[in-house]
Write a protein that holds these residues in place. Structure first.
Motif, short mmCIF file in Angstrom:
data_model
loop_
_atom_site.label_atom_id
_atom_site.label_comp_id
_atom_site.label_asym_id
_atom_site.label_seq_id
_atom_site.Cartn_x
_atom_site.Cartn_y
_atom_site.Cartn_z
N SER A 87 37.21 46.15 132.87
CA SER A 87 36.24 45.36 132.11
C SER A 87 36.94 44.47 131.08
N ARG A 88 38.09 44.87 130.57
CA ARG A 88 38.84 44.02 129.64
C ARG A 88 39.43 42.82 130.34
N VAL A 89 39.80 42.97 131.60
CA VAL A 89 40.38 41.87 132.37
C VAL A 89 39.32 40.82 132.70
N ILE A 90 38.12 41.27 133.00
CA ILE A 90 37.05 40.35 133.42
C ILE A 90 36.44 39.69 132.25
#
Length: 90
Positions: A87-90
């Motif tokens: 979720s941090r990447v997206i």
């Protein structure tokens, strides 16, 4: 090998057992039982522990359900960690 089976068979009936009673059951000295059990415990052949202060042998029973529960929790934590990273990447 036969001794290990005999010790396990006797110990599985009790949660703890006096060394003196165990020695009497097998017709040997407490020192012999203590030394022999210590050797088998260190080798991982018998799952128990010796309480030398109280002169007892306490059996250690592995709870399969508890082990499965702990493994499931660990997998769930790993999955949540991966989802948070994603979720941090997206």
């Amino acid at each position: 090998e036969m001794r290990i089976k005999a010790y396990c068979q006797l110990l599985e009936s009790y949660s703890s057992l006096q060394l003196s009673a165990l020695a009497e059951s097998f017709g040997v000295s407490e020192a012999f039982i203590d030394a022999e059990l210590s050797r088998f415990i260190n080798a991982g052949r018998i799952h128990c522990k010796i309480d030398a202060v109280h002169g007892t042998v306490e059996t250690i029973r592995s709870d399969a359900r508890n082990a499965e529960y702990q493994a499931t929790i660990k997998q769930g934590d790993a999955l949540m960690h991966r989802i948070q990273k994603l979720s941090r990447v997206i």
